[in-house]
Design a protein around this motif. Sequence first.
Motif, PDB file in Angstrom:
ATOM      1  N   VAL A  90      14.167 -73.099  25.511  1.00  0.00           N
ATOM      2  CA  VAL A  90      14.813 -71.793  25.518  1.00  0.00           C
ATOM      3  C   VAL A  90      16.307 -72.015  25.753  1.00  0.00           C
ATOM      4  CG1 VAL A  90      14.936 -69.549  26.644  1.00  0.00           C
ATOM      5  CG2 VAL A  90      12.725 -70.707  26.395  1.00  0.00           C
ATOM      6  N   SER A  91      17.124 -71.367  24.962  1.00  0.00           N
ATOM      7  CA  SER A  91      18.569 -71.544  25.109  1.00  0.00           C
ATOM      8  C   SER A  91      19.239 -70.204  25.394  1.00  0.00           C
ATOM      9  CB  SER A  91      19.185 -72.186  23.862  1.00  0.00           C
ATOM     10  OG  SER A  91      18.938 -71.394  22.726  1.00  0.00           O
ATOM     11  N   ALA A  92      20.424 -70.276  25.983  1.00  0.00           N
ATOM     12  CA  ALA A  92      21.203 -69.079  26.305  1.00  0.00           C
ATOM     13  C   ALA A  92      22.674 -69.465  26.320  1.00  0.00           C
ATOM     14  CB  ALA A  92      20.780 -68.506  27.650  1.00  0.00           C
ATOM     15  N   GLY A  93      23.506 -68.450  26.333  1.00  0.00           N
ATOM     16  CA  GLY A  93      24.942 -68.717  26.376  1.00  0.00           C
ATOM     17  C   GLY A  93      25.508 -69.040  25.009  1.00  0.00           C
ATOM     18  N   LYS A  94      26.736 -69.529  25.012  1.00  0.00           N
ATOM     19  CA  LYS A  94      27.448 -69.829  23.771  1.00  0.00           C
ATOM     20  C   LYS A  94      26.966 -71.146  23.178  1.00  0.00           C
ATOM     21  CE  LYS A  94      31.544 -67.513  25.604  1.00  0.00           C
ATOM     22  NZ  LYS A  94      32.907 -67.704  26.167  1.00  0.00           N
ATOM     23  N   PRO A  95      27.154 -71.354  21.870  1.00  0.00           N
ATOM     24  CA  PRO A  95      26.743 -72.617  21.258  1.00  0.00           C
ATOM     25  C   PRO A  95      27.594 -73.785  21.745  1.00  0.00           C
ATOM     26  CG  PRO A  95      27.847 -71.206  19.649  1.00  0.00           C
ATOM     27  CD  PRO A  95      27.638 -70.378  20.866  1.00  0.00           C
ATOM     28  N   LEU A  96      27.005 -74.972  21.674  1.00  0.00           N
ATOM     29  CA  LEU A  96      27.689 -76.177  22.160  1.00  0.00           C
ATOM     30  C   LEU A  96      29.023 -76.415  21.478  1.00  0.00           C
ATOM     31  CD1 LEU A  96      24.828 -78.797  22.522  1.00  0.00           C
ATOM     32  CD2 LEU A  96      26.350 -78.010  24.333  1.00  0.00           C
ATOM     33  N   ILE A  97      29.113 -76.063  20.211  1.00  0.00           N
ATOM     34  CA  ILE A  97      30.358 -76.316  19.472  1.00  0.00           C
ATOM     35  C   ILE A  97      31.517 -75.534  20.087  1.00  0.00           C
ATOM     36  CG2 ILE A  97      30.060 -74.490  17.749  1.00  0.00           C
ATOM     37  CD1 ILE A  97      31.110 -76.559  15.675  1.00  0.00           C
ATOM     38  N   GLU A  98      31.205 -74.451  20.795  1.00  0.00           N
ATOM     39  CA  GLU A  98      32.244 -73.650  21.447  1.00  0.00           C
ATOM     40  C   GLU A  98      32.515 -74.099  22.881  1.00  0.00           C
ATOM     41  OE1 GLU A  98      31.759 -69.420  21.236  1.00  0.00           O
ATOM     42  OE2 GLU A  98      30.957 -69.496  19.187  1.00  0.00           O
ATOM     43  N   THR A  99      31.487 -74.545  23.586  1.00  0.00           N
ATOM     44  CA  THR A  99      31.643 -74.827  25.018  1.00  0.00           C
ATOM     45  C   THR A  99      31.947 -76.290  25.313  1.00  0.00           C
ATOM     46  OG1 THR A  99      29.293 -75.283  25.347  1.00  0.00           O
ATOM     47  CG2 THR A  99      30.012 -72.984  25.564  1.00  0.00           C
ATOM     48  N   GLY A 100      31.281 -77.200  24.602  1.00  0.00           N
ATOM     49  CA  GLY A 100      31.446 -78.624  24.869  1.00  0.00           C
ATOM     50  C   GLY A 100      30.814 -79.091  26.167  1.00  0.00           C
ATOM     51  N   LYS A 101      30.026 -78.226  26.802  1.00  0.00           N
ATOM     52  CA  LYS A 101      29.333 -78.637  28.028  1.00  0.00           C
ATOM     53  C   LYS A 101      28.044 -77.833  28.183  1.00  0.00           C
ATOM     54  CE  LYS A 101      32.589 -75.892  30.797  1.00  0.00           C
ATOM     55  NZ  LYS A 101      33.571 -75.963  31.901  1.00  0.00           N
ATOM     56  N   ALA A 102      27.064 -78.477  28.826  1.00  0.00           N
ATOM     57  CA  ALA A 102      25.724 -77.910  28.862  1.00  0.00           C
ATOM     58  C   ALA A 102      25.105 -78.038  30.243  1.00  0.00           C
ATOM     59  CB  ALA A 102      24.833 -78.631  27.847  1.00  0.00           C
ATOM     60  N   ILE A 103      24.207 -77.097  30.540  1.00  0.00           N
ATOM     61  CA  ILE A 103      23.355 -77.193  31.726  1.00  0.00           C
ATOM     62  C   ILE A 103      21.910 -77.162  31.259  1.00  0.00           C
ATOM     63  CG2 ILE A 103      22.775 -76.265  33.996  1.00  0.00           C
ATOM     64  CD1 ILE A 103      25.377 -74.636  33.876  1.00  0.00           C
ATOM     65  N   ILE A 104      21.115 -78.126  31.734  1.00  0.00           N
ATOM     66  CA  ILE A 104      19.678 -78.142  31.482  1.00  0.00           C
ATOM     67  C   ILE A 104      18.989 -77.639  32.746  1.00  0.00           C
ATOM     68  CG2 ILE A 104      17.676 -79.572  30.951  1.00  0.00           C
ATOM     69  CD1 ILE A 104      19.602 -81.494  29.497  1.00  0.00           C
ATOM     70  N   PHE A 105      18.262 -76.523  32.624  1.00  0.00           N
ATOM     71  CA  PHE A 105      17.538 -75.914  33.739  1.00  0.00           C
ATOM     72  C   PHE A 105      16.070 -76.332  33.651  1.00  0.00           C
ATOM     73  CE2 PHE A 105      21.198 -73.225  33.131  1.00  0.00           C
ATOM     74  CZ  PHE A 105      21.461 -72.585  34.335  1.00  0.00           C
ATOM     75  N   ILE A 106      15.502 -76.832  34.761  1.00  0.00           N
ATOM     76  CA  ILE A 106      14.133 -77.351  34.743  1.00  0.00           C
ATOM     77  C   ILE A 106      13.311 -76.595  35.789  1.00  0.00           C
ATOM     78  CG2 ILE A 106      12.711 -79.434  34.866  1.00  0.00           C
ATOM     79  CD1 ILE A 106      15.414 -80.980  34.343  1.00  0.00           C
ATOM     80  N   HIS A 107      12.357 -75.812  35.305  1.00  0.00           N
ATOM     81  CA  HIS A 107      11.619 -74.896  36.183  1.00  0.00           C
ATOM     82  C   HIS A 107      10.579 -75.613  37.036  1.00  0.00           C
ATOM     83  CE1 HIS A 107       7.773 -74.871  33.959  1.00  0.00           C
ATOM     84  NE2 HIS A 107       8.472 -74.834  32.843  1.00  0.00           N
TER      85      HIS A 107
END
Length: 211
Positions: A9-26
Amino acid sequence: MYTHQKRIVSAGKPLIETGKAIIFIHGRGASAESILSLKDYLEVDAFSLFAPQATNNSWYPYSFMAPEEQNQPALDSALEILQELLTSIVNQGVSSENVYLLGFSQGACLTAEFATRHAQRYGGLLIFTGGLIGQQVNTSRYAGDFAGTPVLITTGDPDPHVPVSRVNETIKIIEEKGALITSKIYPRRPHTILPEEMELAKAILHSNQSK
């Protein structure tokens, strides 16, 4: 026993715009959508967000401190899901030092185990009530160097699922591998995430705003 179907499941802006990511693990019994709801407390509009979903809402069937063979093949499958997701993000031009891993409870254990098996410079690790996996910690499987990765690790004392002794052992191992630790042990805290823990996480997430 089971292996995991891949669902991210993804949320927020695409990687090409942000250049940074958070992986949330339930955690056990939870969902990708529920762990992603933490975004409302973390001020993460500038990040791309990803949350894998465990089959049967559990990454592995037994305690994280059970003999490892009891949690297979689900555990290896869960670690593979994280590896595939991280590889996909990096292959889109995002360096590992701009990838953050966040997990709670069972997801925190998986976060700690995955990152320590693949130690490198991450943006940060946010480990809410968890520790390295196994009846005994098998340090021979841990490779690499965290190279100054900031790590937040928190828990309650006592916690019904995660002994403080394993949290302390985890802190020692990842610190020896070059992580910069912020740790908090909260007396009599329920099995949850406190507002103060969110503030500590935000400090790590927003410490490199210039990147």
